[in-house]
Structure formats: structure tokens, C-alpha cells
Design an enzyme around this catalytic site. Structure first.
Site, PDB file in Angstrom:
ATOM      1  CE  LYS A 204      -3.449   2.446   2.628  1.00 44.80           C
ATOM      2  NZ  LYS A 204      -4.136   2.589   3.899  1.00 44.80           N
ATOM      3  CD  GLU A 210       9.704  -6.060   6.579  1.00 44.72           C
ATOM      4  OE1 GLU A 210       9.433  -4.937   6.072  1.00 44.72           O
ATOM      5  OE2 GLU A 210       9.609  -6.284   7.796  1.00 44.72           O
ATOM      6  N   GLY A 265      -4.537  -1.508   5.278  1.00 47.53           N
ATOM      7  CA  GLY A 265      -3.795  -2.655   4.745  1.00 47.53           C
ATOM      8  C   GLY A 265      -4.402  -3.986   5.153  1.00 47.53           C
ATOM      9  NE  ARG A 266      -5.414  -3.256  11.448  1.00 46.63           N
ATOM     10  CZ  ARG A 266      -4.775  -2.099  11.451  1.00 46.63           C
ATOM     11  NH1 ARG A 266      -3.680  -1.963  10.721  1.00 46.63           N
ATOM     12  NH2 ARG A 266      -5.188  -1.087  12.187  1.00 46.63           N
ATOM     13  CD  GLU A 351      -0.834  -3.739  11.665  1.00 51.44           C
ATOM     14  OE1 GLU A 351      -1.591  -3.813  10.681  1.00 51.44           O
ATOM     15  OE2 GLU A 351       0.409  -3.799  11.560  1.00 51.44           O
ATOM     16  CG  HIS A 382      -2.697 -34.926  19.274  1.00 54.68           C
ATOM     17  ND1 HIS A 382      -2.906 -36.116  19.939  1.00 54.68           N
ATOM     18  CD2 HIS A 382      -3.716 -34.795  18.401  1.00 54.68           C
ATOM     19  CE1 HIS A 382      -3.994 -36.696  19.451  1.00 54.68           C
ATOM     20  NE2 HIS A 382      -4.511 -35.910  18.521  1.00 54.68           N
ATOM     21  CE  LYS A 510       6.663  -0.491   9.417  1.00 57.94           C
ATOM     22  NZ  LYS A 510       5.649   0.169   8.614  1.00 57.94           N
TER      23      LYS A 510
HETATM   24  O1  F6P Z   1       4.144  -2.426   9.532  1.00 59.82           O
HETATM   25  C1  F6P Z   1       2.775  -2.616   9.547  1.00 59.82           C
HETATM   26  C2  F6P Z   1       2.164  -2.400   8.219  1.00 59.82           C
HETATM   27  O2  F6P Z   1       2.099  -1.052   7.939  1.00 59.82           O
HETATM   28  C3  F6P Z   1       0.795  -3.041   8.125  1.00 59.82           C
HETATM   29  O3  F6P Z   1      -0.187  -2.271   8.679  1.00 59.82           O
HETATM   30  C4  F6P Z   1       0.671  -3.276   6.677  1.00 59.82           C
HETATM   31  O4  F6P Z   1      -0.341  -4.191   6.373  1.00 59.82           O
HETATM   32  C5  F6P Z   1       2.053  -3.791   6.368  1.00 59.82           C
HETATM   33  O5  F6P Z   1       2.914  -3.017   7.188  1.00 59.82           O
HETATM   34  C6  F6P Z   1       2.479  -3.690   4.937  1.00 59.82           C
HETATM   35  O6  F6P Z   1       2.396  -2.374   4.481  1.00 59.82           O
HETATM   36  P1  F6P Z   1       2.445  -2.029   2.959  1.00 59.82           P
HETATM   37  O7  F6P Z   1       1.282  -2.678   2.286  1.00 59.82           O
HETATM   38  O8  F6P Z   1       2.372  -0.533   2.904  1.00 59.82           O
HETATM   39  O9  F6P Z   1       3.734  -2.545   2.405  1.00 59.82           O
END
Ligand code: F6P
Length: 547
Positions: A204, A210, A265-266, A351, A382, A510
Site C-alpha cells: 500500500k 521487506e 492494509g489489513r 494490529e 495433541h 521500524k
Molecule cells: O508495519 C505494519 C504495516 O504497515 C501493516 O499495517 C501493513 O499491512 C504492512 O505493514 C504492509 O504495508 P504495505 O502494504 O504498505 O507494504
């Protein structure tokens, strides 16, 4: 006001507290014995789901008191404000309009028109890939689609893609890469053919470490394996609300699918972020997933709160965490394909509601979001079910089960369902000392052994759970289930008076991550850092001196 108490928010708090204490001496077993109609009284069906919440520490008084809480919190008004696009995300001054992503019928608002145009574009891409009209740099058909994203740009699509395995069209294989640990992308690409691989970069913000690092690794891999630079556009598309940043990164402008600030995002799997799902199950089934969610939206916005699945799920957790002393909740889907649901719900719930201040920034003096955890049944039986049955902590549980399976191995499906029901029954009824001793005696166990062992075999019981049933795990029922949890989260946020739609808590880690990365790459470690952090960085630099 320096601090917010629930007793300030709810005039019946004292009554609730006293009533909650009365449940210390009541048992669910007795409640069922006293009322043959209990299961029917505390069950509700809607949008392809049935919620049986009868195995909870509740009675009609509890429900009346909780309904008063919902009224005082203006939950009904809050739902209206959420759906019509008010700026419920007050700290970021924007709406949380994920419901607009699954509208029914012809689009009628600007948001819906944008959504439809993006879905049409997405459908066109999938059709072109399926048909072989879109090919890789050497003319090969695309066989593998890799989603690169993390958090909301990974967990939802990954969970749904797994959950709907029986609906996979088989046209392409869909994979996911999230972690900054390059082991993930390295292992995956080792088994892929670059000439027939399409990467979806889902972010987003288009600024997530990452995702950007993995995308650069994917780009390098493509080039190293022989893809000419001017052919990379055949292998990369992006989904982002920052279209400019995606283009700047090197994605062809035609290959960028928009997302909007009004989608969290979520909460975004219904948008182009759901592209890997649509690649796996086809656009028709993706739309059925959206329709399932729309059915739950309608139920949530129209049903009275006493017969409202998401509202009840939220009110029950409000009851447990605020008044019955629980701090975790287990999600136990008895459906192998739902194995990623607990991980998905961890982000959705924790979150969203892991907050310590109210919407206006006042410190809360009560517990907000619970720790969500779980795994698919029967695996947990289990492992951690021991603690659920006999541990000292009470964990409210959502069992999720399907009446019918997709596979033909009926007797195993019967066993799966039987285990699910039996677990909820055993947790609720328990087994007291006298019953345990009698059972041991009837099996011929000696008195000495009974004295030594019986106490260990006692199950306290009275452990609460919901049962969420569906006929079959389909795109529609899954869509409805996910939307139910989204709205449960909203319900809880409303009752706790917190903003469920920001996530400032992820920022500090971060920021410090970038500082530590700088200290590692420059070997310049700030002397004012704590000794633990300094030592860890030194150890890493020492071990990696030669790289
Ligand atoms: O670090 C948390 C977050 O901002 C989430 O809320 C989000 O879903 C995720 O990182 C990924 O963010 P993006 O879609 O901007 O890469």
C-alpha cells in the site's frame, strides 16, 4: 481527564461487575441442565454462518447488560458512520471503507467506480495470463505467480488462497514471499523458472523495507537468469496506493493497480491486493468471496444487535477481557484449509485493537485487544489443548467447523467434526473428582492409585467457547467469515473507545531497525546505546567481518 475507565463510559459498570462475579459460582453445565432451550436461545444464523454462543458465561441478564453497553457506546450509530465513510480513522483523518470494496450491483459512488475499474483491469490481466496472451520475456506462458508483500499485503491473500484450495483453477501456481529473511525468496526462486514467473509487488505504501528488498532481489534474479532489462515489464506488476512510487521503482505505469487511502492494509484483501487470490481461484470465485462479505456487511448493518453475529462476537470478548479476566483468545478452525486463519486474525485483531489510548489520546485503564492465537484442529489437541483443559488460565475459544467437506473421505470428515464438538463439550462439562474416582473404580483401579492419580485427571470444565458453523468452506462462506471478524474488531474498538484503524505501534521498531542496520553497515555503533544492543551489533559485525 488523565485516564479513561470503563466505569466512566458505562453507567451500568457496577452492575456488570457484580453480575460478572456471579459467574464465578455458576457453571455452564448447570445452565444447560436448567434450560433445554439454551443452545437455540443463544444461536444465530446469517450470511451462511451459524454462531452457537451458548457455551459462554452468559445468561439473559448478561445479554441485557451488554446490550446496554452497546447502546451507550452508540454501536448502531458507529456502524452507520463506518459504512457511510465518516473519518472513523481519526488519527489519520480518513474513512475505513473496506465495505465499499465489496459493493453489490452497479457501482454508485466514486469509490465503487474506482474499485470496479480496478477489478476490471485485474480481471483482464488474469484472463491474459490464463490464455497465454500475456507471456514472459522468451515467449513462455506464465506458470507461476509470486506475491511479494507483508502484513496486510500478504496475510489475507495468503490465508484465502490456502483456504480456497479446492477452487484453484490450476492455470498458475501462486506463491508468497514476505520476510526480509532472504532465505524465503532464495528457496522459492530456486524452484522457479524466471521465463514463466510473474511477480506481484503488493505494498500500500510502497515503502515497506521487506517488500522493497525482496522486489529488488526478484529483479536481480530475473536479470541474472537472462531476462533482458527491457523485458522486465512482462514479469512485474504492482498494487499500491502510491502509484508514483511504484513507477519510480521501475514498474511499468500500465502494470500498477491502485489502492486507496480509505482502505486499511489489513482490510484490503478485497481490493487488487487480493490479486493472488484471483489468480488462484479465478475472477468469478473472487467475486463470490466479495459477495459473501457483502452479505455479512448487510447483516451487520441491519440486524438487531441481539441477533447480530459480529456484534455478539465483539460483545462476548468485551465481556471476557473486561469482566471475566481473560487476556487471550484461541481461534481453532477444524478445517485444514483454514490453517492460516489464526495468523491472519492476529494482524486483524492485534494490529487494530492493540492500543493504550482512547480515540482522543487519553490513557485507558482497561485491557484492550486480546492476544489471538491458535492452529487448525485436530493438531492443537495433541499440543496446547492440555492447557485449555487443565491450565490455570481461562481462554475463550472460537471453534470453526464445516458440516461438509470438499474431499470424498467422509469417515475422516466425521471424525474431524466429532473431535471439534467433543472438545467444546469436554471444555464446558469438565469432569469432577467424584466422577473421576468412580470411573477409575469401575475400571478396577486400586484405591491407592485412585488416591494418587485422580486429582490429576480432574477437568475443571466451565471453559467457554463459540462454535461457528458453515455448510461448506466456499468463497461465499469464507468472505462472510472474514467480514464477521472485521466487524467484530470494529465492535470492540467502539466499545473500548479506541481507533481500530491506525497502527502507530509498528513505527518505533521500524525506525530503530534502520538505525541498527546503519550501525551494522558502517560499524559505527553509537556509544550512548544500551550495552545489550551494542554487544549484539558488535557480535554480528565480528561474525561477518569478511562480508
Ligand atoms: O508495519 C505494519 C504495516 O504497515 C501493516 O499495517 C501493513 O499491512 C504492512 O505493514 C504492509 O504495508 P504495505 O502494504 O504498505 O507494504
Amino acid at each position: 481527564m488523565d485516564v479513561q475507565n470503563l466505569s466512566d463510559l458505562y453507567s451500568n459498570w457496577q452492575e456488570l461487575t457484580e453480575h460478572a462475579a456471579s459467574w464465578d459460582t455458576k457453571t455452564l453445565k448447570q445452565a444447560f441442565a436448567d434450560d433445554n432451550n439454551r443452545a437455540a436461545r443463544y444461536s444465530v444464523a446469517a450470511a451462511g454462518l451459524e454462531l452457537d454462543y451458548s457455551k459462554n458465561h452468559i445468561d439473559d441478564t448478561t445479554i441485557d447488560l451488554l446490550m446496554s453497553v452497546a447502546k451507550q457506546a452508540d454501536l448502531k450509530g458507529g456502524i452507520k458512520r463506518l459504512f457511510r465513510g465518516d473519518h472513523v480513522n481519526n488519527t489519520e483523518d480518513r474513512p475505513a471503507l473496506h465495505t465499499a470494496l465489496r459493493f453489490e450491483g452497479a457501482p454508485s459512488t466514486d469509490e465503487q467506480r474506482d474499485v470496479q475499474a480496478t477489478l476490471d483491469k485485474m480481471s483482464n490481466l488474469i484472463e491474459r495470463v490464463y490464455s497465454g496472451d500475456w507471456r514472459g520475456y522468451s515467449g513462455e506462458k506464465i506458470t507461476d505467480v509470486v506475491n511479494i508483500g507483508i502484513g496486510g499485503s500478504d496475510l489475507g491473500p495468503r490465508m484465502v488462497t490456502k483456504a480456497l484450495t479446492p477452487y484453484h483453477t490450476g492455470d498458475v501456481k501462486v506463491h508468497f514471499v514476505a520476510n526480509v529473511d532472504a532465505a524465503e525468496i532464495y528457496d522459492l526462486t530456486n524452484g522457479l523458472n524466471p521465463a514463466s514467473t510473474l511477480f506481484l509487488i503488493a505494498s500500500k505504501s510502497f515503502s515497506t523495507q521487506e517488500t522493497l528488498e525482496n522486489s529488488l532481489s526478484a529483479r536481480r534474479w530475473m536479470l541474472e537468469k537472462g531476462c533482458p532489462e527491457d523485458q522486465l515489464a512482462h514479469h512485474f506488476v504492482a498494487i499500491s496506493s502510491k502509484v508514483d512510487k511504484a513507477v519510480e521503482f521501475g514498474i511499468d505505469a500500465d502494470n500498477v493497480y491502485p489502492l486507496w487511502d480509505w482502505v486499511g492494509g489489513r482490510y484490503s484483501l478485497w481490493s487488487a491486493i487480493g490479486m493472488p487470490i484471483a489468480f488462484a481461484i479465478g475472477m468469478d470465485n473472487f467475486n463470490k468471496l466479495r459477495h459473501g462479505a457483502a452479505a455479512m456487511d448487510k447483516h451487520f448493518s441491519e440486524a438487531p444487535l441481539e441477533r447480530n453475529i459480529p456484534a455478539l462476537l465483539g460483545l462476548l470478548m468485551f465481556w471476557y477481557s473486561g469482566l471475566r479476566g481473560t487476556d487471550t483468545q484461541a481461534i481453532l478452525p477444524y478445517a485444514y484449509h483454514l490453517q492460516l486463519l489464526p495468523a491472519y486474525l492476529q494482524q486483524l485483531e492485534m494490529e487494530s485493537n492493540g492500543k493504550s489510548v482512547t480515540k482522543s489520546g487519553v490513557r485507558v485503564n482497561y485491557q484492550t485487544g486480546s492476544i489471538v492465537w491458535g492452529t487448525e484442529g485436530t493438531n492443537g489437541q495433541h499440543s496446547f489443548h492440555q492447557l485449555l483443559h487443565q491450565g490455570t488460565t481461562m481462554v475463550p475459544i472460537d471453534f470453526i467447523a464445516t458440516l461438509k467437506a470438499h474431499h470424498p473421505i467422509d469417515h475422516q470428515h466425521k471424525l474431524l467434526f466429532a473431535n471439534c464438538v467433543a472438545q467444546s463439550q469436554a471444555l464446558m462439562t469438565g469432569r469432577d473428582l467424584a466422577t473421576t474416582e468412580n470411573e477409575m473404580r469401575s475400571l478396577g483401579v486400586s484405591d491407592n492409585e485412585i488416591d494418587a492419580i485422580a486429582a490429576h485427571k480432574v477437568h475443571p470444565g466451565n471453559r467457554p467457547s463459540n462454535m461457528i458453523l458453515m455448510d461448506k468452506l466456499t468463497p461465499e462462506t469464507l468472505g462472510s467469515l472474514i467480514a464477521a471478524y472485521e466487524h467484530k474488531v470494529f465492535t470492540l474498538g467502539t466499545l473500548w473507545n479506541i481507533n481500530s484503524y491506525d497502527q502507530w505501534g509498528v513505527e518505533l521498531g521500524k525506525l530503530l531497525g534502520t538505525h541498527v542496520a546503519t550501525a551494522i553497515s558502517t560499524t559505527d555503533i553509537p556509544g550512548n546505546w544500551d550495552s545489550s544492543t551494542q554487544t549484539l551489533v558488535k557480535k554480528f559485525n565480528e561474525a561477518n567481518k569478511s562480508i
